[in-house]
Design an enzyme around this catalytic site. Structure first.
Site, PDB file in Angstrom:
ATOM      1  N   ASP A 332       0.659  -1.204  -0.047  1.00 58.68           N
ATOM      2  CA  ASP A 332      -0.020  -0.068   0.148  1.00 58.68           C
ATOM      3  C   ASP A 332       0.897   1.225  -0.062  1.00 58.68           C
ATOM      4  O   ASP A 332       2.162   1.167  -0.123  1.00 58.68           O
ATOM      5  CB  ASP A 332      -0.747   0.002   0.943  1.00 58.68           C
ATOM      6  CG  ASP A 332      -0.095  -0.009   2.605  1.00 58.68           C
ATOM      7  OD1 ASP A 332       1.049   0.175   2.517  1.00 58.68           O
ATOM      8  OD2 ASP A 332      -0.621   0.322   3.526  1.00 58.68           O
ATOM      9  N   ASP A 334       1.463   4.849   2.342  1.00 56.01           N
ATOM     10  CA  ASP A 334       1.225   5.388   3.629  1.00 56.01           C
ATOM     11  C   ASP A 334       1.560   6.979   3.562  1.00 56.01           C
ATOM     12  O   ASP A 334       2.810   7.198   3.310  1.00 56.01           O
ATOM     13  CB  ASP A 334       1.737   4.687   4.757  1.00 56.01           C
ATOM     14  CG  ASP A 334       1.488   3.372   4.719  1.00 56.01           C
ATOM     15  OD1 ASP A 334       0.535   2.644   5.074  1.00 56.01           O
ATOM     16  OD2 ASP A 334       2.539   2.472   4.221  1.00 56.01           O
ATOM     17  N   ASP A 432      -3.261   4.429   2.722  1.00 53.02           N
ATOM     18  CA  ASP A 432      -3.535   5.009   4.068  1.00 53.02           C
ATOM     19  C   ASP A 432      -3.088   6.442   4.337  1.00 53.02           C
ATOM     20  O   ASP A 432      -1.985   6.835   4.223  1.00 53.02           O
ATOM     21  CB  ASP A 432      -2.905   4.165   5.222  1.00 53.02           C
ATOM     22  CG  ASP A 432      -3.408   2.831   5.289  1.00 53.02           C
ATOM     23  OD1 ASP A 432      -4.454   2.318   4.715  1.00 53.02           O
ATOM     24  OD2 ASP A 432      -2.623   1.931   5.733  1.00 53.02           O
TER      25      ASP A 432
HETATM   26  P1  UTP Z   1       2.673  -1.212   6.512  1.00 54.53           P
HETATM   27  O1  UTP Z   1       1.494  -2.344   6.970  1.00 54.53           O
HETATM   28  O2  UTP Z   1       1.825  -0.389   5.407  1.00 54.53           O
HETATM   29  O3  UTP Z   1       3.874  -1.603   6.105  1.00 54.53           O
HETATM   30  O4  UTP Z   1       2.568  -0.055   7.852  1.00 54.53           O
HETATM   31  P2  UTP Z   1       4.826  -1.043   5.358  1.00 54.53           P
HETATM   32  O5  UTP Z   1       6.170  -1.142   6.102  1.00 54.53           O
HETATM   33  O6  UTP Z   1       4.746   0.243   4.543  1.00 54.53           O
HETATM   34  O7  UTP Z   1       5.362  -2.442   4.326  1.00 54.53           O
HETATM   35  P3  UTP Z   1       4.269  -2.370   2.865  1.00 54.53           P
HETATM   36  O8  UTP Z   1       5.443  -2.366   1.719  1.00 54.53           O
HETATM   37  O9  UTP Z   1       3.216  -1.666   2.926  1.00 54.53           O
HETATM   38  O10 UTP Z   1       3.886  -4.016   3.124  1.00 54.53           O
HETATM   39  C1  UTP Z   1       3.593   0.789   7.827  1.00 54.53           C
HETATM   40  C2  UTP Z   1       4.162   1.113   9.106  1.00 54.53           C
HETATM   41  O11 UTP Z   1       3.144   1.818   9.967  1.00 54.53           O
HETATM   42  C3  UTP Z   1       2.847   1.308  11.239  1.00 54.53           C
HETATM   43  C4  UTP Z   1       3.479  -0.220  10.990  1.00 54.53           C
HETATM   44  O12 UTP Z   1       3.993  -0.601  12.196  1.00 54.53           O
HETATM   45  C5  UTP Z   1       4.447  -0.064   9.879  1.00 54.53           C
HETATM   46  O13 UTP Z   1       5.615   0.076  10.620  1.00 54.53           O
HETATM   47  N1  UTP Z   1       1.601   1.297  11.382  1.00 54.53           N
HETATM   48  C6  UTP Z   1       0.539   0.679  10.865  1.00 54.53           C
HETATM   49  C7  UTP Z   1       1.226   1.950  12.605  1.00 54.53           C
HETATM   50  O14 UTP Z   1       2.005   2.312  13.381  1.00 54.53           O
HETATM   51  N2  UTP Z   1       0.024   1.931  12.811  1.00 54.53           N
HETATM   52  C8  UTP Z   1      -0.930   1.258  12.239  1.00 54.53           C
HETATM   53  O15 UTP Z   1      -2.216   1.464  12.762  1.00 54.53           O
HETATM   54  C9  UTP Z   1      -0.618   0.683  11.146  1.00 54.53           C
HETATM   55 MG    MG Z   2       2.635   0.531   3.676  1.00 55.38          MG
END
Ligand code: UTP
Ligand code: MG
Length: 508
Positions: A332, A334, A432
Site C-alpha cells: 500500500d 502510507d 492509508d
Molecule cells: P504497513 O503495513 O503499510 O507496512 O505499515 P510497510 O512497512 O509500509 O510495508 P508494505 O510495503 O506496505 O507492505 C507501515 C508502518 O506503519 C505502522 C506499522 O508498524 C508499519 O511500520 N503502523 C501501521 C502503525 O504504526 N499503526 C497502524 O495502525 C498501522
Molecule cells: Mg505500507
C-alpha cells in the site's frame, strides 16, 4: 559460569554481592563489570563505588548476567582473547566497551546508548569473506541499533523464516512467530551472504530452531520443514483468505473450520455475509494483491498533495511506510498529513475525502467512476490525558482513513505495474492517510515509517533500557514522570540516547 578478573589477586578478597546494598538500583537491566587489568585494583574499586552511588549495578565477578563489560585496556586483542576464554554463553550479546562509555554514563547519570565509538572491537573478523568484517559483538539485539538497508543478501533464509513466522502467527503461537521475525531481522542487516553456520556464530536472536532451518538450506538448498508448511492445506487456505482486504486471521479460521477452501466457496455460501470492506476486497482483489511500485506511489503522492493543498495551503504531507524506507514495491502507500494549526487537523481528512469524492461527481459522464473507490474513515480518539497507556495497541488513536484509489496509468511515470493483458488503463491501489496533530507529528512519523520490527524494538529498547514508554503518540520518561517533547524524529532518538538511524536504514 563465573570468572575472576584477568589478573589473579595476591590475597583472596571476600566476594561482595553484585547488587549494591544501600544505594538504590536505578537501572535494572544494566549490569556492569569493570575489567581490573590495566585499570588497577584501587581505581576499579573507586569506579565501582562511583557507579553504584549513581544507581548502577556493578558485578564483582564476570558471569553471563553481565550486560556491559568496561575495560581500560588499549589492547583489544588481549582483552578479547581473555573474554573468549571465559566460556560465556552471552558474550555475543554483551557490550564490550572502553572507558569512554563509562565516563559518559557517569556524567549523564544514566547508561548512555552504546555507540560505535565506545566499542572495543574484536579484531578477528568473523563475517563474511570479502565483505566489511562485522564483529559479531557489534550486532545489537535491538533492531533500532542496527542499520538495515533494503539490500538483503540472505533472502533465501529470511523468506523461509517468514513462512515459519506466518505459520506460527496463524496458529497464534506468538512467541515462536516473533522469534523467527527477530532472526530474519538480524540476518537482514548482514553485509554479505551467509555461507556456513560459522558465519553467524555469536549473532543475537538466532536460536537452535532457526539454525537447524539454516543448516538444511545450506546443505540441501531448501528446508523440509518450510516445504511441509507450504504444502499444508490449512496454511494455504488461511494465507489465501487473509490475502483479501478486510479478512483477518479470525475470519479466515472461521471460514476454514466451516469447510470453505476457495474464494468461490465463500462467494457462493449463502450463510456468509461479507462486510463492505470485504466486498471491496473481493471486487478489487487482483489489483490490491499486486505490488505497488515506487512510480505509482509517487503518482499517488502528487494526487493527494494537490487535494490537500487545495484545502489548506500550509498543510504538511509526508510519505511514510516502506516507500519512505526506500523500498521499490509495497502493498500500500502510507501518508501522514497535518497542518501547523492545532485542532485544524480534525477536519482535514473529511475535507480531503470530500475533495476526492468531488473528483467523481464533477468528471465527464463516461468517467463517473471517480478516484475514490473505497473509504473507511476513523475519527481521532487521541486524548493525551489518557496517556501513557499501559498496553501497546496495534492501531494508534489518530484520525485515519483506509482508502482504495483508482490510479490512471497516464499519471504514472513509466506506466502502471499491471498485467500485460490488462488494458483498462487504471488500477486500484490501497492508500492509508493518517492525520496526527502537529505536536504529535514526529512520533507519528517515526511510528508509521516502520519497519514493524524496527518499531517493536524501539519500544522494547525504550522500555527495558531506558524505563521509557514510546508509541505513535508520545515518549514518556517513567523515572521522571514526564512526557518528552520532540519536533523531529532525531529528537526522539536523542531522548532515547540512540544514534540516529536514517529511514532507509530502518528496513529491519
Ligand atoms: P504497513 O503495513 O503499510 O507496512 O505499515 P510497510 O512497512 O509500509 O510495508 P508494505 O510495503 O506496505 O507492505 C507501515 C508502518 O506503519 C505502522 C506499522 O508498524 C508499519 O511500520 N503502523 C501501521 C502503525 O504504526 N499503526 C497502524 O495502525 C498501522
Ligand atoms: Mg505500507
Amino acid at each position: 559460569m563465573f570468572h575472576t578478573p584477568i589478573v589473579p589477586r595476591k590475597r583472596p578478597r571476600p566476594v561482595e554481592a553484585g547488587v549494591p546494598r544501600r544505594e538504590q538500583v536505578k537501572f535494572e537491566n544494566v549490569r556492569l563489570y569493570l575489567v581490573e587489568r590495566k585499570m588497577g585494583h584501587s581505581r576499579r574499586s573507586f569506579l565501582t563505588q562511583l557507579a553504584r552511588s549513581k544507581g548502577f549495578m556493578v558485578e564483582d565477578v564476570l558471569s553471563d548476567t553481565v550486560t556491559h563489560v568496561v575495560s581500560e585496556d588499549s589492547q583489544a586483542s588481549a582483552l578479547w582473547t581473555w573474554l573468549k576464554g571465559c566460556d560465556l554463553k552471552n558474550l555475543p550479546s554483551m557490550h564490550v566497551l572502553d572507558i569512554s562509555w563509562f565516563t559518559d554514563s557517569m556524567r549523564e547519570g544514566r547508561p548512555v546508548a552504546v555507540e560505535t565509538r565506545h566499542l572495543v572491537q574484536d579484531t578477528v573478523p568473523t563475517f563474511p569473506e570479502g565483505a566489511t568484517p562485522t564483529p559479531v559483538a557489534t550486532v545489537s539485539q535491538y533492531a533500532c541499533q542496527r542499520r538495515t538497508s533494503t539490500e538483503n543478501y540472505n533472502k533465501i533464509f529470511t523468506d523461509a523464516f517468514e513462512v515459519l513466522a506466518e505459520s506460527y502467527e496463524l496458529s497464534e503461537f506468538e512467541g515462536q512467530c516473533l522469534a523467527f521475525r527477530k532472526a530474519a531481522s538480524v540476518l537482514k542487516c548482514l553485509p554479505g551472504v551467509v555461507r556456513c553456520l560459522g558465519d553467524i556464530r555469536g549473532l543475537p536472536c538466532l536460536g537452535e530452531h532457526t539454525k537447524s532451518i539454516m543448516e538444511d538450506i545450506l546443505q540441501c538448498g531448501r528446508s523440509f520443514e518450510v516445504e511441509k508448511i507450504l504444502s499444508d492445506e490449512r496454511y494455504q487456505t488461511l494465507k489465501l483468505f487473509t490475502s483479501v482486504f478486510g479478512v483477518g486471521p479470525k475470519t479466515a479460521e472461521k471460514w476454514y473450520r466451516a469447510g470453505l477452501r476457495s474464494f468461490s466457496d465463500i462467494l457462493t455460501e449463502p450463510s456468509i455475509h461479507l462486510n463492505r470492506m470485504q466486498q471491496t476486497g473481493f471486487l478489487h482483489y487482483k489489483d490490491i494483491s499486486r505490488a505497488v511500485s515506487k512510480a505509482e506511489a509517487r503518482a499517488l503522492g502528487n494526487i493527494i498533495d494537490e487535494a490537500v493543498h487545495a484545502i489548506t495551503p500550509d498543510a504538511v504531507l509526508a510519505l511514510t511506510g516502506g516507500f519512505r524506507r526506500g523500498k521499490e514495491f509495497g502493498h500500500d502507500v502510507d501518508f501522514l498529513v497535518t497542518t501547523p494549526e492545532l485542532g485544524r487537523e480534525k477536519s482535514l481528512l473529511p475535507d480531503i475525502i470530500d475533495r476526492l469524492k468531488q473528483d467523481t461527481e464533477s468528471g465527464p459522464r463516461v468517467q463517473r467512476e471517480g478516484i475514490l473507490l473505497y473509504c473507511d474513515y476513523q475519527a481521532s480518539t487521541f486524548d493525551i490525558s489518557k496517556l501513557p497507556s499501559l498496553r501497546f495497541e496495534a492501531m494508534d488513536l489518530f484520525a485515519k482513513c483506509f482508502l482504495i484509489l483508482r490510479l490512471k496509468g497516464s499519471k504514472v511515470e513509466g506506466g502502471l505495474n499491471s498485467a500485460a493483458e490488462d488494458h483498462r488503463g487504471w488500477r486500484a491501489v490501497r492508500v492509508d492517510l493518517v492525520s496526527p496533530p502537529m505536536d504529535r507529528y514526529a512520533y507519528a512519523l517515526l511510528g508509521w515509517t516502520g519497519s514493524r520490527q524496527f518499531e517493536r524494538d524501539l519500544r522494547r529498547f525504550a522500555r527495558f533500557e531506558r524505563q521509557m514508554r514510546l508509541d505513535n503518540h508520545i515518549l514518556y520518561d517513567k523515572t521522571k514522570n514526564e512526557f518528552l517533547a520532540a519536533t523531529t524524529e532525531k529528537d526522539i532518538f536523542d531522548h532515547l540516547g540512540l544514534e540516529y538511524i536514517e529511514p532507509w536504514q530502518r528496513n529491519a
